[in-house]
Design a protein around this motif. Structure first.
Motif, PDB file in Angstrom:
ATOM      1  N   CYS A 118       0.832  -1.203   0.000  1.00 40.19           N
ATOM      2  CA  CYS A 118       0.000   0.000   0.000  1.00 40.19           C
ATOM      3  C   CYS A 118       0.867   1.254   0.000  1.00 40.19           C
ATOM      4  O   CYS A 118       0.612   2.199  -0.755  1.00 40.19           O
ATOM      5  N   CYS A 119       1.897   1.264   0.826  1.00 37.50           N
ATOM      6  CA  CYS A 119       2.802   2.418   0.897  1.00 37.50           C
ATOM      7  C   CYS A 119       3.499   2.649  -0.436  1.00 37.50           C
ATOM      8  O   CYS A 119       3.636   3.790  -0.892  1.00 37.50           O
ATOM      9  N   GLU A 120       3.923   1.568  -1.067  1.00 40.13           N
ATOM     10  CA  GLU A 120       4.599   1.684  -2.359  1.00 40.13           C
ATOM     11  C   GLU A 120       3.655   2.264  -3.408  1.00 40.13           C
ATOM     12  O   GLU A 120       4.034   3.143  -4.182  1.00 40.13           O
ATOM     13  N   GLU A 121       2.406   1.798  -3.416  1.00 45.07           N
ATOM     14  CA  GLU A 121       1.416   2.302  -4.366  1.00 45.07           C
ATOM     15  C   GLU A 121       1.135   3.783  -4.146  1.00 45.07           C
ATOM     16  O   GLU A 121       0.854   4.518  -5.093  1.00 45.07           O
ATOM     17  N   GLN A 122       1.207   4.236  -2.894  1.00 44.67           N
ATOM     18  CA  GLN A 122       0.925   5.628  -2.558  1.00 44.67           C
ATOM     19  C   GLN A 122       2.157   6.520  -2.653  1.00 44.67           C
ATOM     20  O   GLN A 122       2.081   7.716  -2.404  1.00 44.67           O
TER      21      GLN A 122
END
Length: 99
Positions: free
Chosen positions: A51-55
């Protein structure tokens, strides 16, 4: 004796909360919080990193800080341990990952 929040402001408040506490958005978007759910700590942490990578977040934190933030956001969260294939596996109880 108190102010009523207008419906039109709820979306703005949600966005502000997500900016200040990204863990809240992660829980809302990727998890299910209920007493009967259980998920391996590593699986939840991996989902958080994804999720962090996508954001575009560069520093998602380590597993310990993630666990602390998750517990703060979900006070009913529990922890347990069980064995899988002879190895000890830590799990969260009260939260699961959406399929």
């Amino acid at each position: 004796g108190h102010f009523k929040q207008p419906e039109s402001a709820l979306d703005a408040l949600q966005q502000l909360d997500d900016l200040s506490r990204p863990i809240s958005a992660f829980i809302r978007d990727r998890c299910e919080v209920a007493p009967m759910h259980q998920a391996n700590v590593d699986d939840v942490y991996d989902a958080w990193n994804d999720c962090c990578e996508e954001q575009g977040m560069k520093y998602p934190g380590n597993k310990a800080s993630f666990g602390r933030d998750l517990n703060s956001a979900v006070p009913s969260l529990g922890k347990s341990q069980h064995r899988e294939n002879g190895k000890r596996v830590r799990a969260y109880s009260g939260i699961g990952l959406e399929e």
